[in-house]
Design a protein around this motif. Structure first.
Motif, mmCIF file in Angstrom:
data_model
loop_
_atom_site.group_PDB
_atom_site.id
_atom_site.type_symbol
_atom_site.label_atom_id
_atom_site.label_comp_id
_atom_site.label_asym_id
_atom_site.label_seq_id
_atom_site.Cartn_x
_atom_site.Cartn_y
_atom_site.Cartn_z
ATOM 1 N N UNK A 1 8.612 5.860 4.239
ATOM 2 C CA UNK A 1 7.649 4.875 3.743
ATOM 3 C C UNK A 1 7.503 3.744 4.759
ATOM 4 N N UNK A 2 8.623 3.268 5.293
ATOM 5 C CA UNK A 2 8.593 2.191 6.276
ATOM 6 C C UNK A 2 7.762 2.591 7.492
ATOM 7 N N UNK A 3 7.946 3.816 7.955
ATOM 8 C CA UNK A 3 7.166 4.293 9.105
ATOM 9 C C UNK A 3 5.680 4.323 8.784
ATOM 10 N N UNK A 4 5.345 4.752 7.562
ATOM 11 C CA UNK A 4 3.939 4.780 7.163
ATOM 12 C C UNK A 4 3.329 3.393 7.111
ATOM 13 N N UNK A 5 4.074 2.418 6.601
ATOM 14 C CA UNK A 5 3.570 1.046 6.499
ATOM 15 C C UNK A 5 3.367 0.405 7.860
ATOM 16 N N UNK B 1 10.314 18.423 -4.071
ATOM 17 C CA UNK B 1 9.877 18.229 -2.694
ATOM 18 C C UNK B 1 8.982 16.998 -2.615
ATOM 19 N N UNK B 2 9.163 16.196 -1.570
ATOM 20 C CA UNK B 2 8.287 15.053 -1.309
ATOM 21 C C UNK B 2 7.580 15.266 0.016
ATOM 22 N N UNK B 3 6.295 14.930 0.038
ATOM 23 C CA UNK B 3 5.500 14.930 1.270
ATOM 24 C C UNK B 3 4.902 13.535 1.410
ATOM 25 N N UNK B 4 5.067 12.926 2.587
ATOM 26 C CA UNK B 4 4.550 11.578 2.827
ATOM 27 C C UNK B 4 3.437 11.639 3.864
ATOM 28 N N UNK B 5 2.279 11.118 3.489
ATOM 29 C CA UNK B 5 1.098 11.062 4.352
ATOM 30 C C UNK B 5 0.697 12.429 4.908
ATOM 31 N N UNK C 1 0.815 -1.223 0.000
ATOM 32 C CA UNK C 1 0.000 0.000 0.000
ATOM 33 C C UNK C 1 0.845 1.269 0.000
ATOM 34 N N UNK C 2 1.636 1.431 -1.066
ATOM 35 C CA UNK C 2 2.440 2.632 -1.278
ATOM 36 C C UNK C 2 1.911 3.302 -2.536
ATOM 37 N N UNK C 3 1.485 4.551 -2.413
ATOM 38 C CA UNK C 3 0.816 5.249 -3.511
ATOM 39 C C UNK C 3 1.616 6.503 -3.853
#
Length: 277
Positions: free
Chosen positions: A143-147, A122-126, A77-79
């Motif tokens: 990403x790992x933290x989000x998963x 720039x990247x923004x995660x969640x 579930x990585x978008x």
């Protein structure tokens, strides 16, 4: 003297072997750790939003990075969403994928994250963590933290391809979103493209892009299920495209859930896409 020389030579060879083995193990460990950052260990997800531009000479490494990660994630579930902003267009090259809407979205993040200015890449995660888009280790660890998150809210999508070059998207949200300020956004994503840039900072280069946002619609989340219609760009086929949806809190920018569904072309136009993720 001869014995001393032989002993020194043998010692040199043994030392070289030890160093070589250590180097190989170090490389192997680094590779393992890198892959570990994409392991799916929880019920969470990662929505990766890249702000980029063909007019920015620092952006191609970030474009290459998200394309690389996109290939690695498989069914996790990585978008990934790549927004091409328009404020670089004034410097001699108009990015065909750029939109003022994407520049506006980046400025919204500047407000939510208390940033003094916007920049590319720039990247923004969640919706909560931002950094320079070419920082690979930072991206993988985030990403790992989000998963590993809890995933208390779930979003399901389905897509119907219409005959008039539009797609109908059905969505269903499960779980307590907890705020009347939540919205649902639906992004129409072109999986890849290659462009020869003729002018500007990247003039003369041929750039490859992945996960390009071509249309973004945002609506209030008044109820937990609904539908929307997204227009496809003129002159293109939907084959290989996808819709990525996400639920977001407009008070602080936090993304609560995300999902995707492929836009499939079949002989029976209008058939419901059964691949709901």
């Amino acid at each position: 003297m001869k014995k001393i020389r032989i002993f020194a030579f043998v010692s040199f060879v043994i030392g070289a072997v030890i160093i070589s083995v250590a180097f190989i193990n170090c490389k192997s460990g680094a590779k393992t750790n890198q892959n570990d950052n994409l392991k799916f260990n929880g019920k969470g997800f990662a929505l990766v939003e890249l702000f980029t531009s063909e007019g920015c000479s620092s952006c191609p490494p970030a474009d290459e990075l998200v394309a690389k990660v996109q290939k690695e994630v498989g069914d996790k579930p990585v978008y990934i969403l790549a927004y091409h902003v328009d404020y670089w267009n004034r410097l001699g090259w108009k990015d065909v994928f750029s939109s003022a809407d994407y520049s506006k979205r980046q400025n919204e993040y500047a407000h939510w994250l208390n940033l003094s200015q916007v920049y590319t890449p720039q990247i923004v995660v969640n919706g909560k963590t931002e950094f320079v888009g070419s920082q690979e280790e930072r991206l993988r660890s985030t990403i790992k933290s989000g998963l590993q998150g809890s995933g208390s809210v779930q979003l399901n999508l389905g897509v119907t391809l219409n005959a008039n070059n539009t797609a109908s998207v059905q969505y269903k949200v499960e779980g307590n979103t907890g705020s009347a300020s939540n919205v649902i956004s639906l992004a129409l994503v072109q999986k890849q493209a290659v462009v020869k840039v003729e002018r500007g900072e990247n003039g003369g280069r041929t750039l490859a892009h992945a996960q390009i946002v071509r249309n973004l619609q945002t609506m209030p989340l008044n109820k937990n299920n609904g539908s929307a219609t997204i227009a496809l760009p003129a002159g293109v086929e939907a084959r290989g495209w996808e819709v990525i949806g996400f639920v977001q809190n407009t008070n602080n920018g936090a993304v609560l859930a995300a999902s995707k569904s492929l836009v499939k072309v079949s002989a029976d136009v209008g058939q419901q896409d059964k691949n709901i993720q």
